[in-house]
Write a protein that holds these residues in place. Structure first.
Motif, PDB file in Angstrom:
ATOM      1  N   TYR A 120      -4.591  -7.135 -25.910  1.00 47.48           N
ATOM      2  CA  TYR A 120      -5.386  -7.190 -27.065  1.00 47.48           C
ATOM      3  C   TYR A 120      -4.539  -8.086 -28.093  1.00 47.48           C
ATOM      4  N   ILE A 167     -13.656  -0.549 -22.118  1.00 48.84           N
ATOM      5  CA  ILE A 167     -13.192  -1.518 -22.840  1.00 48.84           C
ATOM      6  C   ILE A 167     -12.789  -2.886 -21.936  1.00 48.84           C
ATOM      7  N   THR A 203     -11.624   4.270 -32.805  1.00 48.41           N
ATOM      8  CA  THR A 203     -12.874   4.228 -31.985  1.00 48.41           C
ATOM      9  C   THR A 203     -12.901   2.735 -31.395  1.00 48.41           C
ATOM     10  N   ALA A 204     -13.957   2.799 -30.553  1.00 51.73           N
ATOM     11  CA  ALA A 204     -14.280   1.191 -30.011  1.00 51.73           C
ATOM     12  C   ALA A 204     -15.820   1.015 -29.947  1.00 51.73           C
ATOM     13  N   PRO A 207     -15.842  -3.989 -25.867  1.00 51.83           N
ATOM     14  CA  PRO A 207     -15.804  -3.427 -27.055  1.00 51.83           C
ATOM     15  C   PRO A 207     -14.400  -3.401 -27.735  1.00 51.83           C
ATOM     16  N   GLU A 208     -14.587  -3.876 -28.945  1.00 53.36           N
ATOM     17  CA  GLU A 208     -13.382  -3.917 -29.658  1.00 53.36           C
ATOM     18  C   GLU A 208     -12.732  -2.659 -30.061  1.00 53.36           C
ATOM     19  N   ILE A 209     -11.416  -2.495 -30.170  1.00 52.05           N
ATOM     20  CA  ILE A 209     -10.618  -1.551 -30.772  1.00 52.05           C
ATOM     21  C   ILE A 209     -10.359  -1.265 -32.352  1.00 52.05           C
TER      22      ILE A 209
END
Length: 571
Positions: free
Chosen positions: A90, A386, A433-434, A443-445
């Motif tokens: 990431y 994710i 959250t994501a 999904p982004e974190i």
């Protein structure tokens, strides 16, 4: 087992997430007074309030100690792990000036294909009340502030659709000098809009209790969510204080009504998780106790629930929990429960993964130990896919660390870890959250955090994107959006209204069918411009004849969009 109840160790752990001991007693006590108001201390139990975010925590200082050779299935030692081997998974994508002690709430309430982030905006002073705002992602991938809530409205607990009509509501904490803390339900006049207009209030125990840890989940299977929460306070003659409570939304008067309340036999419980844990068709709620007990509520019928105690674990403060849908592909969902423990004198957390052996019967099938942290700031856990492989990962945020666990064969492995680079500069993680913010299906974190130095605070959130998906400067992927809302009223007589949204001009067909699949009435079959629409069905067929009472299917087709809803005609 040995019990560590020395207060100094407890205080040291407040400020040393990556290590157990810090430099001096005086320094750590000063940090404690900086960060927390001590609301109460009795029988080894502390209730603390974070001065910056007003988050309260209740923890026991009496924590078990187990030997280092205790058999865990997976061990992650934060003191020795090489985090650099995970750094390429990431990368930092964006940073926004909102956050809080709880995860940011994310929705697309106005259906413009751009996610909104609901959170708290802080100025740079240490002690203050934040402003609660809505930020929205724009076409370039950055964020615009689009709304500021009135000063008396606080944290947005949830964004939801209470009436299942496509119109979003938000649940906000609210303060007044007369009622103290209560909840305000906000909505909008149309499907397209932010939930900012007051719809109703909910105050189960005026002046004697504050609803906190708000969750929404459909417990009774009627497709409308119940509100599950903890009432923090003494309550009154009718309302049970310091208890877990459930409120149901009344669609006639648009108000929440208390239908169930229970105080487990252990004084303090926390960490709601939701799902059909034992696959018996009935929804469950789990909570963990300050003493390490695990309780499960199971829906029975009406407004009735059963409470069972399924286990007593060696951990304390068993507040970290989540529910996952059969990650190890054995046709059994999993319930995760975690809490605090010392492993050979080192502050740690341990996670027990349960599967059901039968109706209301559970056993531990896997254990994970994270050595080197007893959390006080961040301790939330949730599932999210994710890596877009069709199977959820489990994300865990603990003070200065974010960890991601991925299924491997019949167990789990550490897939990713992110450690706070500001930990030595007065910063802590608060929550994570994501969500897929840019429409690329990954999904982004989002990590809420702060930085406090020289009595000045900065609260913000960092957004991390999976490497190799979309570049940092890439624009938002635009998607065509359609929506068909539930009919209202439902059941109905003599007519019901159906709302729908077309984001792009298209041919739209909306047809009423009976349960045999036969066409009853064509409500719409034409080219429609983009916009929000409402059509009505008056319970007649294509010839204008009244149809009999019963269940009917309303189907909308446009392009690749095909959705059906049920409605009931009564006479």
């Amino acid at each position: 087992m040995n019990i560590f109840s020395v207060e100094m160790i407890f205080l040291l752990l407040l400020f040393s997430s990556a290590s157990v001991f810090s430099q001096s007693t005086e320094t750590d006590y000063y940090k404690l007074k900086q960060r927390y108001n001590i609301l109460s201390e009795k029988d080894g139990v502390l209730k603390l309030e974070d001065k910056l975010t007003a988050k309260t925590i209740v923890k026991t200082k009496n924590i078990n100690n187990i030997p280092s050779d205790y058999n865990f299935d997976l061990i992650v030692d934060l003191r020795t792990i090489d985090t650099s081997q995970y750094s390429s998974i990431y990368s930092l994508w964006s940073e926004i000036p909102i956050g809080s002690s709880m995860p940011l709430r994310i929705a697309d309430s106005n259906y413009d294909n751009r996610k909104e982030l609901y959170g708290a905006y802080y100025n740079e002073n240490y002690s203050f009340n934040p402003s609660y705002v809505i930020y929205e992602i724009n076409k370039n991938g950055s964020y615009d502030s689009v709304y500021k809530y009135p000063d008396n409205l606080g944290w947005v607990w949830k964004i939801t659709d209470l009436e299942n009509d496509g119109i979003y509501e938000s649940v906000n904490s609210t303060f007044s000098e007369i009622l103290s803390w209560y909840l305000t339900i906000l909505s909008t006049d149309s499907i397209i809009g932010y939930p900012v207009k007051i719809k109703s209030i909910y105050d189960p125990s005026p002046s004697n209790g504050q609803p906190v840890r708000i969750n929404l989940h459909d417990m009774d299977g009627d497709r409308y969510p119940e509100m599950i929460y903890y009432l923090d306070g003494s309550g009154d003659s009718l309302i049970l204080g310091n208890s877990n409570q459930i409120a149901k939304y009344n669609r006639e008067n648009h108000k929440l009504e208390l239908v169930y309340q229970n105080r487990p036999p252990t004084y303090y419980t926390s960490g709601f998780a939701f799902g059909d844990f034992d696959s018996d068709g009935k929804e469950n709620i789990s909570v963990g106790s300050i003493l390490g007990e695990v309780f499960i509520y199971e829906y029975v019928d009406g407004n009735n629930y059963n409470l069972i105690r399924i286990d007593s674990l060696p951990i304390s403060n068993a507040y970290i929990s989540t529910f996952t849908e059969d990650l190890n592909s054995n046709s059994k969902p999993e319930l995760w429960i975690g809490g605090d423990i010392y492993i050979n004198g080192v502050g740690s957390t341990v996670y027990y993964i349960y599967e059901a052996d039968g109706n209301d019967q559970y056993s531990v099938v896997y254990t994970i130990a994270v050595i080197g942290v007893i959390p006080f700031y961040a301790y939330n856990m949730f599932p999210a896919d994710i890596d877009n492989d069709g199977l959820d990962e489990v994300i865990l945020c603990l003070d200065q660390h974010l960890l991601v666990f991925k299924n491997k064969n019949e167990g789990f492995e550490l897939y990713y870890i992110n450690s706070n680079e500001l930990a030595n500069h007065g910063g802590v993680y608060y929550s994570a959250t994501a969500a897929d913010l840019d429409g690329d299906n990954y999904p982004e974190i989002l990590i809420c955090m702060d930085q406090v130095e020289n009595n000045r605070a900065k609260v913000f959130s960092k957004i991390y994107k999976k490497t190799g998906t979309v570049g940092v400067n890439d624009k938002i992927i635009e998607k065509t959006f359609y929506l068909l809302s539930e009919a209202y009223p439902n059941p109905f007589n003599p007519s019901t209204a159906i709302k729908f949204i077309v984001q792009k001009e298209a041919d739209v067909s909306i047809v009423v069918y009976n349960l045999l699949g036969q066409v009853v009435k064509i409500l719409l079959s034409e080219n429609v411009r983009n916009g929000e629409y409402e059509i009505k069905w008056n319970g007649t067929d294509d010839n204008g004849n009244k149809v009999s009472s019963g269940i009917y299917i309303i189907n909308m087709i446009t392009g690749n969009f095909n959705k059906s809803i049920k409605t009931v005609l009564i006479k």
